[in-house]
Motif scaffolding. Structure first.
Motif, PDB file in Angstrom:
ATOM      1  N   LEU A 172       0.827  -1.211   0.000  1.00 24.17           N
ATOM      2  CA  LEU A 172       0.000   0.000   0.000  1.00 24.17           C
ATOM      3  C   LEU A 172       0.860   1.260   0.000  1.00 24.17           C
ATOM      4  N   VAL A 173       1.803   1.332   0.922  1.00 30.91           N
ATOM      5  CA  VAL A 173       2.632   2.536   1.046  1.00 30.91           C
ATOM      6  C   VAL A 173       3.487   2.736  -0.200  1.00 30.91           C
ATOM      7  N   ASP A 174       4.067   1.643  -0.702  1.00 30.26           N
ATOM      8  CA  ASP A 174       4.937   1.740  -1.873  1.00 30.26           C
ATOM      9  C   ASP A 174       4.172   2.219  -3.095  1.00 30.26           C
ATOM     10  N   MET A 175       3.007   1.604  -3.352  1.00 33.58           N
ATOM     11  CA  MET A 175       2.227   1.972  -4.526  1.00 33.58           C
ATOM     12  C   MET A 175       1.631   3.375  -4.395  1.00 33.58           C
ATOM     13  N   LEU A 176       1.259   3.757  -3.187  1.00 34.05           N
ATOM     14  CA  LEU A 176       0.723   5.098  -2.953  1.00 34.05           C
ATOM     15  C   LEU A 176       1.806   6.137  -3.206  1.00 34.05           C
ATOM     16  N   THR A 177       3.013   5.862  -2.733  1.00 38.18           N
ATOM     17  CA  THR A 177       4.134   6.791  -2.922  1.00 38.18           C
ATOM     18  C   THR A 177       4.487   6.928  -4.397  1.00 38.18           C
ATOM     19  N   LEU A 178       4.629   5.800  -5.094  1.00 34.37           N
ATOM     20  CA  LEU A 178       4.961   5.835  -6.520  1.00 34.37           C
ATOM     21  C   LEU A 178       3.834   6.446  -7.333  1.00 34.37           C
ATOM     22  N   GLY A 179       2.594   6.049  -7.046  1.00 33.63           N
ATOM     23  CA  GLY A 179       1.457   6.552  -7.804  1.00 33.63           C
ATOM     24  C   GLY A 179       1.302   8.049  -7.684  1.00 33.63           C
ATOM     25  N   THR A 180       1.497   8.571  -6.476  1.00 35.50           N
ATOM     26  CA  THR A 180       1.405  10.021  -6.263  1.00 35.50           C
ATOM     27  C   THR A 180       2.531  10.745  -6.994  1.00 35.50           C
ATOM     28  N   ALA A 181       3.728  10.160  -6.954  1.00 38.85           N
ATOM     29  CA  ALA A 181       4.885  10.773  -7.631  1.00 38.85           C
ATOM     30  C   ALA A 181       4.669  10.877  -9.134  1.00 38.85           C
TER      31      ALA A 181
ATOM     32  N   ILE B  59       7.804  -3.149  -7.124  1.00 37.11           N
ATOM     33  CA  ILE B  59       8.472  -1.856  -6.942  1.00 37.11           C
ATOM     34  C   ILE B  59       9.472  -1.598  -8.068  1.00 37.11           C
ATOM     35  N   MET B  60      10.189  -2.649  -8.466  1.00 40.93           N
ATOM     36  CA  MET B  60      11.195  -2.488  -9.521  1.00 40.93           C
ATOM     37  C   MET B  60      10.572  -2.373 -10.900  1.00 40.93           C
ATOM     38  N   SER B  61       9.453  -3.051 -11.127  1.00 43.04           N
ATOM     39  CA  SER B  61       8.876  -3.077 -12.473  1.00 43.04           C
ATOM     40  C   SER B  61       8.055  -1.826 -12.794  1.00 43.04           C
ATOM     41  N   ALA B  62       7.408  -1.237 -11.786  1.00 43.21           N
ATOM     42  CA  ALA B  62       6.532  -0.092 -12.058  1.00 43.21           C
ATOM     43  C   ALA B  62       7.262   1.080 -12.724  1.00 43.21           C
ATOM     44  N   PRO B  63       8.387   1.558 -12.159  1.00 40.50           N
ATOM     45  CA  PRO B  63       9.102   2.648 -12.828  1.00 40.50           C
ATOM     46  C   PRO B  63       9.611   2.238 -14.205  1.00 40.50           C
ATOM     47  N   ALA B  64      10.029   0.975 -14.353  1.00 38.97           N
ATOM     48  CA  ALA B  64      10.550   0.519 -15.643  1.00 38.97           C
ATOM     49  C   ALA B  64       9.467   0.564 -16.713  1.00 38.97           C
ATOM     50  N   VAL B  65       8.269   0.142 -16.359  1.00 37.18           N
ATOM     51  CA  VAL B  65       7.156   0.165 -17.313  1.00 37.18           C
ATOM     52  C   VAL B  65       6.833   1.602 -17.708  1.00 37.18           C
ATOM     53  N   PHE B  66       6.812   2.486 -16.742  1.00 33.12           N
ATOM     54  CA  PHE B  66       6.484   3.878 -17.044  1.00 33.12           C
ATOM     55  C   PHE B  66       7.575   4.545 -17.876  1.00 33.12           C
ATOM     56  N   LYS B  67       8.819   4.156 -17.640  1.00 26.27           N
ATOM     57  CA  LYS B  67       9.908   4.699 -18.451  1.00 26.27           C
ATOM     58  C   LYS B  67       9.772   4.232 -19.889  1.00 26.27           C
ATOM     59  N   ARG B  68       9.340   2.986 -20.042  1.00 22.67           N
ATOM     60  CA  ARG B  68       9.201   2.411 -21.385  1.00 22.67           C
ATOM     61  C   ARG B  68       8.075   3.090 -22.176  1.00 22.67           C
ATOM     62  N   ILE B  69       6.989   3.433 -21.480  1.00 24.71           N
ATOM     63  CA  ILE B  69       5.870   4.060 -22.196  1.00 24.71           C
ATOM     64  C   ILE B  69       5.947   5.587 -22.168  1.00 24.71           C
ATOM     65  N   GLY B  70       7.051   6.105 -21.591  1.00 20.62           N
ATOM     66  CA  GLY B  70       7.285   7.531 -21.658  1.00 20.62           C
ATOM     67  C   GLY B  70       6.603   8.367 -20.607  1.00 20.62           C
ATOM     68  N   VAL B  71       6.157   7.755 -19.514  1.00 20.17           N
ATOM     69  CA  VAL B  71       5.525   8.500 -18.421  1.00 20.17           C
ATOM     70  C   VAL B  71       6.568   8.759 -17.346  1.00 20.17           C
ATOM     71  N   LYS B  72       6.718  10.001 -16.940  1.00 19.92           N
ATOM     72  CA  LYS B  72       7.711  10.382 -15.950  1.00 19.92           C
ATOM     73  C   LYS B  72       7.009  10.924 -14.707  1.00 19.92           C
ATOM     74  N   PRO B  73       7.713  10.924 -13.547  1.00 15.18           N
ATOM     75  CA  PRO B  73       7.109  11.462 -12.315  1.00 15.18           C
ATOM     76  C   PRO B  73       6.648  12.889 -12.510  1.00 15.18           C
ATOM     77  N   ALA B  74       5.529  13.244 -11.873  1.00 21.79           N
ATOM     78  CA  ALA B  74       4.979  14.596 -12.003  1.00 21.79           C
ATOM     79  C   ALA B  74       5.857  15.607 -11.303  1.00 21.79           C
TER      80      ALA B  74
END
Length: 349
Positions: free
Chosen positions: A125-134, A334-349
Motif C-alpha cells: 500500500l505505502v509503496d504503490m501510494l508513494t509511486l502513484g502520487t509521484a 516496486i522495480m517493475s513499475a518505474p521501468a514500465v512507465f519509463k518504457r511508455i514515456g511517463v515520468k514522475p509529475a
C-alpha cells in the motif's frame, strides 16, 4: 494528542477487542485481526466516532516480526532452493493479475491510466501510494484501492481456506498458548533485542516492511541455532493483531459513502479477478512442485506482507515460504513499475 482523539482511538480499539473475541469464539480464521478489521470498517461506514491508533503500529509490528521469525528453522532454510519454481511462476501470475485488475479500474471504473495502474498493481500500500502520487495519480483513489484490496483479500482468503480447502485455524493463531511466565530472563532479552534492534537493522538493509522483516530476520537467526526456542507471549501477539486489524478497518474513515461504495465495489471486482487468477496459477504451481495448493495460494494472494504471514501462521502453513514469496512480490512490483512507465514515456509529475 487531545482527549477527543484518545477517546476515538479507545473506541476503535474497544470495538476491536470485542469483535476479536467474538470472532475467536465462532472459530473465524485469524480472529484477532479479522474481527477488529471488519467491525471498524463497518464503524467507519456508519460514521461512528472512531480513529485509527496509527502511532501504535511501529510498536506492534516488531512483535509480529519476532513471532514469525520463531517459525523459521534450519530445515526450512535448507528448503529454499525448492521454492525457485514458485518464484518463476509468480512472475507471469503477477502480470496476469495486474492486467485483469487494470482492466477493471480503466474500463469499469473509468480511472485515468496512472491512477488505474497504481491501483491495480499488487504491491504494498505505502509503496504503490508513494509511486502513484509521484507519477501524478490520484492519491485518495490509490489509497482506497489498496485498502480495499487488503480487506477483500484477507476476508476472501480466510473463507476460501475454511469453505473450499477445509483448512481451519486455532483461536490462538495456529500455536499453543504461550503464557508470559513461560519466558525466562534470557528469552525476554533475546526476543526483546530482536524487536528493538531489528527495526534499524531492517532499515539499514532497506528491506520492504523493515519494521517487520528486520525483527523477523533477527528472530530467525536466534531460533535457528536454538539460542532461544520460544515465541513471544500469545497475549502480546493477540494485542498486536487487534491493533493491526483496527488500523486497517479505520482506513475508511472520512471517505464519502458514495465514493466508498463505488471504489470498494471496484476493489471487490478487481480482487476477485486477481484471486481467480491466483487460484489457477496456484493449482499449476502445486501440480509442478508438489507444494500444497493451500500454501501456494496463500503465497500468491495479493494481500499485505504482514497480514498474509499472519494468516499463514494461523492456517498452519509454512510461514517462511509465504513470507519469502510476498517479499519478492513487493520487490518485483516496486522495480517493475518505474521501468514500465519509463518504457511508455511517463515520468514522475
Amino acid at each position: 494528542m487531545n482527549f477527543d482523539m484518545l477517546r476515538r482511538q479507545g473506541l476503535a480499539l474497544g470495538l476491536g477487542v470485542i469483535a476479536g473475541y467474538a470472532a475467536y469464539r465462532i472459530g473465524m480464521p485469524l480472529p484477532w485481526m479479522l474481527g477488529p478489521m471488519l467491525i471498524n470498517t463497518l464503524a467507519a461506514m456508519l460514521k461512528m466516532p472512531i480513529a485509527a491508533p496509527t502511532k501504535l503500529r511501529p510498536y506492534v509490528i516488531p512483535v509480529i516480526g519476532v513471532m514469525l521469525g520463531a517459525s523459521v528453522s534450519a530445515e526450512i532454510i535448507a528448503r529454499l532452493p525448492e521454492w525457485f519454481t514458485t518464484l518463476v511462476i509468480m512472475i507471469p501470475f503477477l502480470a496476469s493479475a495486474a492486467v485483469v485488475s487494470l482492466f477493471v479500474y480503466m474500463k469499469v471504473g473509468k480511472y485515468d491510466f496512472i491512477t488505474a495502474y497504481f491501483s491495480a498493481m499488487p504491491g504494498g500500500l505505502v509503496d504503490m501510494l508513494t509511486l502513484g502520487t509521484a507519477y501524478g495519480g490520484k492519491e485518495n483513489k490509490i489509497a482506497l484501492a489498496h485498502a480495499s484490496r487488503i480487506l477483500v483479500v484477507i476476508s476472501f482468503v480466510g473463507m476460501y481456506y475454511g469453505l473450499v480447502l477445509g483448512v481451519t485455524a486455532g483461536g490462538s493463531g495456529g500455536r499453543p498458548w504461550i503464557a508470559v511466565g513461560s519466558l525466562d530472563i534470557s528469552d525476554w532479552l533475546i526476543l526483546g533485542g530482536c524487536a528493538v534492534l531489528g527495526v534499524p537493522f531492517g532499515k539499514l538493509l532497506r528491506l520492504p516492511a523493515a519494521g517487520m522483516l528486520g525483527p523477523m530476520l533477527l528472530s530467525a537467526a536466534a531460533h535457528v541455532p536454538h539460542w532461544v526456542e520460544i515465541a513471544p507471549p500469545t497475549i502480546l501477539v493477540v494485542a498486536a493483531q487487534i491493533v493491526l486489524g483496527t488500523i486497517i478497518g479505520s482506513r475508511f474513515i472520512g471517505v464519502a459513502l458514495g465514493e466508498m461504495v463505488k471504489d470498494v465495489g471496484l476493489g471487490v471486482v478487481a480482487c476477485t479477478g486477481m484471486l481467480a487468477v491466483g487460484v489457477i496459477y496456484a493449482s499449476i504451481t502445486a501440480a509442478i512442485t508438489g507444494v500444497p495448493v493451500s500454501a501456494v495460494f496463500l503465497a500468491y494472494s495479493p494481500g499485505g506482507l504482514t497480514e498474509m504471514s499472519l494468516l499463514a501462521l494461523s492456517m498452519g502453513q509454512e510461514v517462511a515460504y509465504v513470507s519469502v514469496m510476498h517479499i519478492l512480490r513487493i520487490l518485483l512490483i516496486i522495480m517493475s513499475a518505474p521501468a514500465v512507465f519509463k518504457r511508455i514515456g511517463v515520468k514522475p509529475a
